[in-house]
Design an enzyme around this catalytic site. Structure first.
Site, PDB file in Angstrom:
ATOM      1  N   PHE A   1       5.782  -9.609   4.720  1.00  0.00           N
ATOM      2  CA  PHE A   1       6.514  -8.487   5.309  1.00  0.00           C
ATOM      3  C   PHE A   1       5.587  -7.383   5.806  1.00  0.00           C
ATOM      4  CE2 PHE A   1       9.610 -10.021   2.045  1.00  0.00           C
ATOM      5  CZ  PHE A   1      10.677 -10.292   2.877  1.00  0.00           C
TER       6      PHE A   1
ATOM      7  N   ASN B   1       0.827  -1.220   0.000  1.00  0.00           N
ATOM      8  CA  ASN B   1       0.000   0.000   0.000  1.00  0.00           C
ATOM      9  C   ASN B   1       0.855   1.262   0.000  1.00  0.00           C
ATOM     10  OD1 ASN B   1       0.955   0.185   2.616  1.00  0.00           O
ATOM     11  ND2 ASN B   1      -1.056   0.024   3.605  1.00  0.00           N
TER      12      ASN B   1
ATOM     13  N   TYR C   1       4.996  -3.304  19.578  1.00  0.00           N
ATOM     14  CA  TYR C   1       5.472  -3.846  18.301  1.00  0.00           C
ATOM     15  C   TYR C   1       5.913  -5.299  18.468  1.00  0.00           C
ATOM     16  CZ  TYR C   1       8.860  -5.018  14.695  1.00  0.00           C
ATOM     17  OH  TYR C   1       9.554  -5.679  13.715  1.00  0.00           O
TER      18      TYR C   1
ATOM     19  N   LYS D   1       4.289  -9.106  16.952  1.00  0.00           N
ATOM     20  CA  LYS D   1       5.021 -10.202  16.310  1.00  0.00           C
ATOM     21  C   LYS D   1       4.810 -11.506  17.088  1.00  0.00           C
ATOM     22  CE  LYS D   1       7.028  -7.915  12.928  1.00  0.00           C
ATOM     23  NZ  LYS D   1       6.692  -8.176  11.515  1.00  0.00           N
TER      24      LYS D   1
ATOM     25  N   ASN E   1      15.582   3.685  13.499  1.00  0.00           N
ATOM     26  CA  ASN E   1      16.684   2.724  13.577  1.00  0.00           C
ATOM     27  C   ASN E   1      18.022   3.441  13.420  1.00  0.00           C
ATOM     28  OD1 ASN E   1      14.901   0.554  13.887  1.00  0.00           O
ATOM     29  ND2 ASN E   1      14.668   0.343  11.676  1.00  0.00           N
TER      30      ASN E   1
ATOM     31  N   SER F   1      10.570 -11.020  14.469  1.00  0.00           N
ATOM     32  CA  SER F   1      11.563 -10.109  15.033  1.00  0.00           C
ATOM     33  C   SER F   1      12.147 -10.663  16.323  1.00  0.00           C
ATOM     34  CB  SER F   1      10.903  -8.755  15.326  1.00  0.00           C
ATOM     35  OG  SER F   1      11.719  -7.943  16.134  1.00  0.00           O
ATOM     36  N   ALA F   2      13.389 -10.324  16.581  1.00  0.00           N
ATOM     37  CA  ALA F   2      14.025 -10.696  17.853  1.00  0.00           C
ATOM     38  C   ALA F   2      13.389  -9.978  19.032  1.00  0.00           C
ATOM     39  CB  ALA F   2      15.515 -10.383  17.791  1.00  0.00           C
ATOM     40  N   THR F   3      12.565  -8.962  18.774  1.00  0.00           N
ATOM     41  CA  THR F   3      11.882  -8.283  19.877  1.00  0.00           C
ATOM     42  C   THR F   3      10.925  -9.215  20.617  1.00  0.00           C
ATOM     43  OG1 THR F   3      10.171  -7.463  18.371  1.00  0.00           O
ATOM     44  CG2 THR F   3      12.021  -5.993  18.830  1.00  0.00           C
TER      45      THR F   3
ATOM     46  N   ARG G   1      14.926   4.848  25.583  1.00  0.00           N
ATOM     47  CA  ARG G   1      13.553   4.786  25.096  1.00  0.00           C
ATOM     48  C   ARG G   1      12.807   3.662  25.804  1.00  0.00           C
ATOM     49  NH1 ARG G   1      14.477   4.535  18.651  1.00  0.00           N
ATOM     50  NH2 ARG G   1      15.683   2.740  19.378  1.00  0.00           N
TER      51      ARG G   1
END
Length: 339
Positions: A80, A32, A148, A152, A198, A124-126, A291
């Site tokens: 993705f 999009n 976030y 995931k 990032n 993600s590693a998060t 953060r």
């Protein structure tokens, strides 16, 4: 193989698309363009020397998805599409749950309706959260520290249950660590909208003069120099991992979570120094408080990727910085020529 790539115009998607085309897969991209540019796909076509199909649309639009699946009839999906800023997810978690979780469920439902039973998911590693031990392996407990990361985590759980209910289906959950760098051509790279969240694109934009200085969030972590430590992986290596994962999914059923990193960590200050060497530019920076949701260190165990996918990262931090700088200096404003 006929592969549908959601979010294929994005940073990781565009580099993976180049690998898929090089392996002669038939690809359809949907995007999009909320955080990407159609120009990325134009440049991928130029680099690949071959075409692919593109449909502009949103995965939240079920009618759009059904039309795409009916007409293209994909055999596999690389997913993705989604929002990806830790900071933004803290400010607007509902948007993240809607876009990432609800959007993914709609995609999976459409896949099942059209008997498309293989998926590689951009995780993600998060999902790991604070480390109980390092490096993280895939058996580490999952306790994400921000919305976030939780999106995931929830999507991974949905996929596990879904695959368990569907005989013969296959899913690979690729847990990225910190993708950086760009294609060596300098034609495609990371082009975030707004102020980058990032490290490398932030550093790159300071080096090219778009931003005055880098903000380092936290210099009091329990690391060797006080700044956060991350496992940076070159986006080209990450793209190769997706190619290996889609081929693995074709030969295997069930669900596997696999880390994608280098197994080596670099702190923020070490990465700044590496970028200064690569670019010849001095990077001014200012330290600020940590953060919310950030952690001290994140380093991958990559043994499972080597064993199951036959994949291993090849490029080092210097090459990551060199290609990131090559992209930024040749495209100071990203995919637009001026601002």
């Amino acid at each position: 193989m006929k592969i549908l790539v959601t979010g294929g115009a994005g940073y990781i998607g565009s580099h993976t698309l180049l690998q898929l085309l090089g392996a002669r897969h038939e690809v359809l991209v949907i995007d999009n363009y909320s955080n990407s540019s159609p120009e990325a796909l134009v440049r991928v076509k130029k680099l690949a020397g071959s075409g692919f199909k593109i449909c502009e649309g949103d995965i939240l639009d079920t009618c759009f998805l059904n039309t795409v699946f009916t007409e293209f009839q994909p055999e596999a999906v690389i997913h993705f599409a989604g929002l990806k800023s830790v900071g933004d997810s803290n400010r607007d978690p509902l948007e993240y749950y809607t876009r990432n979780v609800s959007g993914s469920i709609g995609l999976f439902r459409c896949m099942q309706q059209h008997n498309c039973s293989r998926i590689v998911f951009s995780s993600s590693a998060t999902v790991y959260g604070e480390a109980n031990y390092l490096p993280y392996d895939e058996a580490h407990s999952l306790s994400p520290t921000n919305p976030y990361g939780r999106t995931k985590f929830f999507i991974e759980e949905v996929i596990r249950d879904w695959v368990r209910s569907w005989d013969g289906s296959s899913a690979v959950l690729l847990r990225y660590f910190n993708p950086v760098g760009a294609d060596s051509s300098g034609l495609i790279g990371e082009d975030p909208t707004g102020t980058p969240s990032n490290l490398l694109p932030f550093v790159s934009q300071v080096a090219v003069g778009r931003l005055d200085k880098l903000i380092v969030f936290g210099d009091d972590y329990n690391t060797r120099d006080g700044s956060g430590e991350r496992d940076y992986i070159h986006v080209e290596d990450l793209a190769r991992a997706h190619l290996a994962a889609i081929e693995y999914s074709w030969e295997n059923s069930g669900c596997e979570a696999i880390n994608v990193g280098t197994g080596r960590g670099a702190t923020v200050f070490e990465t700044i120094e590496a970028f200064e060497r690569a670019s010849g530019c001095k990077i001014p920076f200012q330290c600020a408080p940590r953060r919310a949701g950030d952690i001290a260190s994140s380093i991958a165990s990559v043994r499972k990727a080597e064993q199951l996918l036959g994949w291993k990262a090849k490029l080092n931090l210097e090459q990551m910085c060199q290609t990131a700088w090559n992209w930024q200096k040749n495209n100071p404003y990203g995919y637009v020529s001026t601002v």
